[in-house]
Design a protein around this motif. Sequence first.
Motif, PDB file in Angstrom:
ATOM      1  N   UNK A 168       0.623  -0.939   0.014  1.00 59.58           N
ATOM      2  CA  UNK A 168      -0.059   0.113   0.455  1.00 59.58           C
ATOM      3  C   UNK A 168       0.950   0.940  -0.418  1.00 59.58           C
ATOM      4  N   UNK A 169       1.904   1.789   0.975  1.00 57.27           N
ATOM      5  CA  UNK A 169       2.663   2.685   0.936  1.00 57.27           C
ATOM      6  C   UNK A 169       3.641   2.581  -0.107  1.00 57.27           C
ATOM      7  N   UNK A 170       3.978   1.624  -1.349  1.00 58.90           N
ATOM      8  CA  UNK A 170       4.474   2.034  -2.653  1.00 58.90           C
ATOM      9  C   UNK A 170       3.562   2.450  -3.422  1.00 58.90           C
ATOM     10  N   UNK A 171       2.296   1.828  -3.717  1.00 62.86           N
ATOM     11  CA  UNK A 171       1.093   2.452  -4.364  1.00 62.86           C
ATOM     12  C   UNK A 171       1.444   3.963  -4.362  1.00 62.86           C
ATOM     13  N   UNK A 172       1.252   4.156  -3.047  1.00 64.92           N
ATOM     14  CA  UNK A 172       0.649   5.612  -2.023  1.00 64.92           C
ATOM     15  C   UNK A 172       1.835   6.588  -2.987  1.00 64.92           C
ATOM     16  N   UNK A 173       2.925   6.072  -3.178  1.00 68.77           N
ATOM     17  CA  UNK A 173       4.137   6.500  -3.879  1.00 68.77           C
ATOM     18  C   UNK A 173       4.176   6.089  -5.518  1.00 68.77           C
ATOM     19  N   UNK A 174       3.488   5.465  -5.988  1.00 63.29           N
ATOM     20  CA  UNK A 174       3.309   5.245  -7.211  1.00 63.29           C
ATOM     21  C   UNK A 174       4.565   4.424  -7.955  1.00 63.29           C
ATOM     22  N   UNK A 175       4.934   3.427  -6.982  1.00 58.63           N
ATOM     23  CA  UNK A 175       5.604   2.585  -7.653  1.00 58.63           C
ATOM     24  C   UNK A 175       4.959   1.309  -7.918  1.00 58.63           C
ATOM     25  N   UNK A 176       5.327   0.851  -9.480  1.00 59.53           N
ATOM     26  CA  UNK A 176       4.752   0.378 -10.109  1.00 59.53           C
ATOM     27  C   UNK A 176       5.216  -0.972 -10.059  1.00 59.53           C
ATOM     28  N   UNK A 177       4.265  -2.267  -9.621  1.00 57.95           N
ATOM     29  CA  UNK A 177       4.900  -3.591  -8.685  1.00 57.95           C
ATOM     30  C   UNK A 177       3.662  -4.539  -9.822  1.00 57.95           C
ATOM     31  N   UNK A 178       4.926  -6.196 -10.558  1.00 59.48           N
ATOM     32  CA  UNK A 178       4.286  -6.749 -11.672  1.00 59.48           C
ATOM     33  C   UNK A 178       4.637  -7.812 -10.711  1.00 59.48           C
ATOM     34  N   UNK A 179       4.134  -8.899 -10.906  1.00 58.26           N
ATOM     35  CA  UNK A 179       4.196 -10.050 -10.113  1.00 58.26           C
ATOM     36  C   UNK A 179       4.086 -11.875 -11.120  1.00 58.26           C
ATOM     37  N   UNK A 180       5.668 -12.354 -11.108  1.00 53.60           N
ATOM     38  CA  UNK A 180       5.402 -13.518 -12.230  1.00 53.60           C
ATOM     39  C   UNK A 180       5.006 -14.436 -11.246  1.00 53.60           C
ATOM     40  N   UNK A 181       4.691 -15.417 -11.860  1.00 54.65           N
ATOM     41  CA  UNK A 181       5.413 -16.891 -11.118  1.00 54.65           C
ATOM     42  C   UNK A 181       5.404 -18.453 -11.866  1.00 54.65           C
ATOM     43  N   UNK A 182       6.024 -19.363 -11.658  1.00 52.19           N
ATOM     44  CA  UNK A 182       6.457 -20.458 -12.287  1.00 52.19           C
ATOM     45  C   UNK A 182       6.501 -21.611 -11.529  1.00 52.19           C
ATOM     46  N   UNK A 183       5.367 -22.217 -11.281  1.00 53.88           N
ATOM     47  CA  UNK A 183       5.614 -23.120 -10.429  1.00 53.88           C
ATOM     48  C   UNK A 183       6.390 -24.419 -10.204  1.00 53.88           C
ATOM     49  N   UNK A 184       6.414 -24.827 -11.675  1.00 57.22           N
ATOM     50  CA  UNK A 184       6.734 -25.823 -12.571  1.00 57.22           C
ATOM     51  C   UNK A 184       8.611 -25.629 -12.719  1.00 57.22           C
ATOM     52  N   UNK A 185       9.199 -25.213 -11.960  1.00 60.06           N
ATOM     53  CA  UNK A 185      10.803 -24.855 -12.453  1.00 60.06           C
ATOM     54  C   UNK A 185      11.503 -25.717 -11.603  1.00 60.06           C
TER      55      UNK A 185
END
Length: 527
Positions: free
Chosen positions: A87-104
């Motif tokens: 929430x703090x990062x969002x308020x500072x307008x920091x763009x966050x993206x999450x990528x996942x790969x279970x079978x690795x």
Amino acid sequence: MVLNQRALSIFDILGPIMIGPSSNHTAGAVRIGKIARMILGEEPTNINLYFYGSLAETYRGHMTDAAVVAGLLGMEVDDQRIKESLKIANNRQIDIKIFTQTMSDKNPNTIEMELKSTSYLVKIIAISIGGGEIVISSINEFKVNFSGNKDMIIVALKENYSKILSKIKDILGENVISTKHIKGDSRYLICFYLEDVIDNSILEWILNIRGINFARIIKSLYTYKLKNSDPLFKTIKGMLLMAKSNKKSLPQVIIDYESKRSGLKEKEIRDGIKQIWNAMKEEINQGLTKDNQLIGGLMSGKDAKMLYKALKGKKLIFGRPLSLAVARAIACGEVNASMGKVVAAPTAGAVGVIPAVILTAAEDLSSEEQDIIDALLVAAGIGVVIAYTVPISGAMGGCQSEVGVASAMAAAAIVQLAGGNSEQVSHAMALALKNLFGLVCDTVAGPVEVPCIKRNVIGVANAFAVADMALAGIRSIIPPDEVIVALRNIQTLMPMELRDTMLGGLGITETAKRLKKEWLEKIKVKK
């Protein structure tokens, strides 16, 4: 897989004091984020995070995304704002993206970051290796290997290699302990390990040297820096032999170990353990007296209070001390699962075993605080020896690596507290550890709640049982050091589905599937 042979501090084993719920995927992730911020040199504007294997499945329940971002915002592992970091990062307008790969086939504790700031772009690969410990393995094209336990400066350069290196050494002077040279695609990265951290004015001098296009100060994450990487002992046999040949107690030999490793004086070590002990008692009190709202809400957060009330009402079969210790262990787990402040011992998943066992045993034995500190030193000494050979992480080796190791440490501590000799201490460890071989990590839905909290209970009961066995003179037929090697063997044979992936055991029951669906819906609503 990261080689495990490293000289850990006893404060890596009993610690850190942290915000739950996972020492590996929360505290370790905060530390990875904090190192990444130092490498980037400023607060990021864009954050891309990549999670693999078990972490791809459990990162929400372990608050790993929030933890990495907290570190990138400059927070410490015990900062109460970690849960609000997104929430703090969002308020500072920091763009966050999450990528996942279970079978690795990557280490399941791998965290990759692509970070952008107003003036720089960097890709960092790191691994959380258990109990809050980390390794940075890659910075852009450079294959590195450092853990944040030393002050250092990293410098990238292209040309006039020897001349530039000479100028930097002149600036840093005798502060340089050692250097490491890493060749990239077309540049070199030089890591200067320092006696003391430098200030920004010296960094500016270095940046003004022609041919340098990147330089960053990396401050140690710890107050107990790594001063000597050659441990005083690496095995239980070596630890006992050192005590016998020098006519010293086990606690004193373990103090000697830490003094060599971290350069700390005995008073500093004992004061540090006392701080750990006070934090442990506080987490027990928090669990038994305060309202604990668990992250996932899979449990009420009131189980410890229920058992404690039944104990006081004399409604239980066994009574004290076992039922009291069990209530205390559950209390610690509930505080951890509500993102309260706890002590990883040796991990947050096994948070309740050692505090509950030692406090209860100390009360029954009328132990003085000095005796308790000695018992905790012994527990930590046992822990550093085990961790030298095996990873202390459910994602790497199942819950035998967390609750199993905690139970072994606790059993050794009880024997020390009860006046047992060093041989009895070592056999208590071996008996406890092998009793829990094969204990899997089959987390339900993601949060560190089911079965994690109640699984601490078997660690408590096991520790008390084998401590009595060892005090009676019963020995492990398999020598203690061979038991540790056997644990590593079982870790490597344990299938991925039973190592914190939610792909086996309790994690794939119909109820678990329903709880996971409800948990993911709950997260969406919160967002």
